[in-house]
Scaffold this motif. Sequence first.
Motif, PDB file in Angstrom:
ATOM      1  N   ALA A 449     -77.088 -16.676 -48.799  1.00 46.73           N
ATOM      2  CA  ALA A 449     -76.552 -15.785 -47.555  1.00 46.73           C
ATOM      3  C   ALA A 449     -76.410 -17.155 -46.484  1.00 46.73           C
ATOM      4  O   ALA A 449     -75.600 -17.098 -45.726  1.00 46.73           O
ATOM      5  CB  ALA A 449     -77.668 -14.885 -47.263  1.00 46.73           C
ATOM      6  N   ALA A 466     -73.814 -11.719 -45.242  1.00 49.93           N
ATOM      7  CA  ALA A 466     -74.772 -12.731 -45.193  1.00 49.93           C
ATOM      8  C   ALA A 466     -75.685 -12.320 -44.256  1.00 49.93           C
ATOM      9  O   ALA A 466     -77.066 -12.202 -44.591  1.00 49.93           O
ATOM     10  CB  ALA A 466     -74.259 -14.024 -44.834  1.00 49.93           C
ATOM     11  N   ALA A 500     -75.539 -11.273 -50.606  1.00 46.32           N
ATOM     12  CA  ALA A 500     -75.463 -12.524 -50.656  1.00 46.32           C
ATOM     13  C   ALA A 500     -74.648 -13.053 -51.926  1.00 46.32           C
ATOM     14  O   ALA A 500     -73.890 -14.137 -51.502  1.00 46.32           O
ATOM     15  CB  ALA A 500     -77.036 -13.064 -50.797  1.00 46.32           C
TER      16      ALA A 500
END
Length: 632
Positions: A449, A466, A500
């Motif tokens: 992320a 993210a 992510a």
Amino acid sequence: MNNYNKLYILVRAIYPVVLAAVVAVYIAVGSVALKAVASAVFLLGTASFVYFTVKLNKNGYPSFRYLMLAAAALCFAGDVSLEFNFVAGMALFALGHIMFISAFRSLSYVGWRTILPFAALVAASLSFMFLYPEYDFDQLVPAVIVYAVIICYMLGRAIGVALDFNMDKSTRACVFAGAAMFFISDLFLTIRNFAGGAWVFGILCLVFYYLSQYVLSLSVIRASESGERAVKPQMNVIKRLYCRAYQSAFRLVLPLLPYRQPKPLSGSEDAALLLKSKQRAKALIVTDKNIYAIGLCDNLIKTLQNNGISCAVYSDTVANPTDTNVIAAAEMYKNEGCDCIIAVGGGSAMDCAKAAGALIIKPKKTLKQMRGVLKVFGRLPLFIAVPTTAGTGSETTIAAVITEEKTRDKFTIISFCLAPHYAILDPAMTAGLPKSVTATTGMDALTHAVEAYIGRSTTAQTRALAVEAVKIIRYNLFEAYEHGDNLHARSRMQYAAYCAGLAFTISYVGYVHAVAHSLGGKYNTPHGLANAVILPYVLKRYGSSDRRKLADLSRKSGVCDATCQDEVAAEKFIEFVEQLNRSMNIPKKLRVDEKDIKELSLHADREANPLYPVPVLMNAKALENIYYDIME
């Protein structure tokens, strides 16, 4: 006050007075001998400053002072030679400028703050010299062009130093002022010698020349007395331009690229019904010995069999899967007559399955021939990923990281067709994970992320993914670590890893991953552990280059207050990473053998550049610092 200090103060006081007196007499009288004396005074002044800074332990930028002394000696020789042989004098001055350039290089690395002024100076200088009608260089045209380029680069380099605001202000001022006056002096010299300029141009040339020499000699003191800042090794400008152009090209076509987001499935029953509807008869299950031994595949196999789908199991995948694993899995797929692939495990099992799928559709290619970006085209067999960790995000990605068993060379295969078609996100599959694996795989997701967010190829979608991943990890990773049976926390972590994974699939990762992969290949270091340890060090190494984006991520994810200034917010984020590591007993250092660092850094450089859109580009030499940072 010791005798050296007293003498040093005396020299600093009388040096400008003596220099000014000799120069004034020389300008008035015009004696060649006095010209040599004036230049010698400057050389002696510089030499005395070098001597006293050594004796008084003023150790800032030691190489700078010796290079400046060499430059002073060459300028002295050039000054004397000009009266007897103009070309020889010009050549010696050109060498002196090259020494100045080397000295400035020891203060600050070459970047756009140097290259852009240099380009502008060269264009302006050459245009003026060849368009100004009074100039007549006759046979000296080639030599004049070479000299002009050198002195323009010297001044451009000085401007680069002046714009490096991390350096001592007085040092920057001396370097810039000295180089600028030297440049102006040479301009007046050309007007006097080659454009029929009046005597006043000769006077101005000498005034600016000796002023520049005096100020440049003072820079020896200023730099030596300032606290030295290590000059970061940096990628050369040409390679940086290539890397950024390569990354920009990818960034421009991002909206057109065929990224595939795997469709989530809730469990084994969903997978069985899906395969039955697609008329699949036999699945190759790719996993590892531990996962297979503890029975994480049992429910899936039983459910598939109950729906008339048989299974072949390849369970020899190792951490950091090898080319041997991939070839064996692909052969089992063919020999057993399978028509779909199910990867059960963490990133290793999924990478093995992806690469095996690539071999299945491209049997005439070797894995090494697939290394790199977009070397594999086609459609993999129907592919379901079943993550048993919450971190790798491999169920979403288009990359497979493989290690060559014989050489331990770790390489990446990246192609859109490698992305799984479906992913089973079942928290029960992660409930039996050891605490250490929960910790490191969770930090792996955090690394994905962060690197996706602070890179230079982000989109609104990847930034949002993210931020969502970091928020979830903040609230759920330690809970899943402390209470492994908390299926809600486990489920949230799976979703964080999924977010992510989607973010970095599109926006890529950075040097954390490049360094981690090199350690995995060389020492078999678990990937999640390596990422967890390396992440804070790399964020610090990026310095001001990632501060704004890192601060933005820090505020949006709730790591710091929304009103925090960038520097504070970025520091708090790094502290958050370090604290999370400490709370889960993740070490601060890793095994790195010093003798291997050069080889490891070359591997990381080869992987990351030009593909990874990192905040600041580093070559292999710069990457070596990261290995020293993390070395036990």
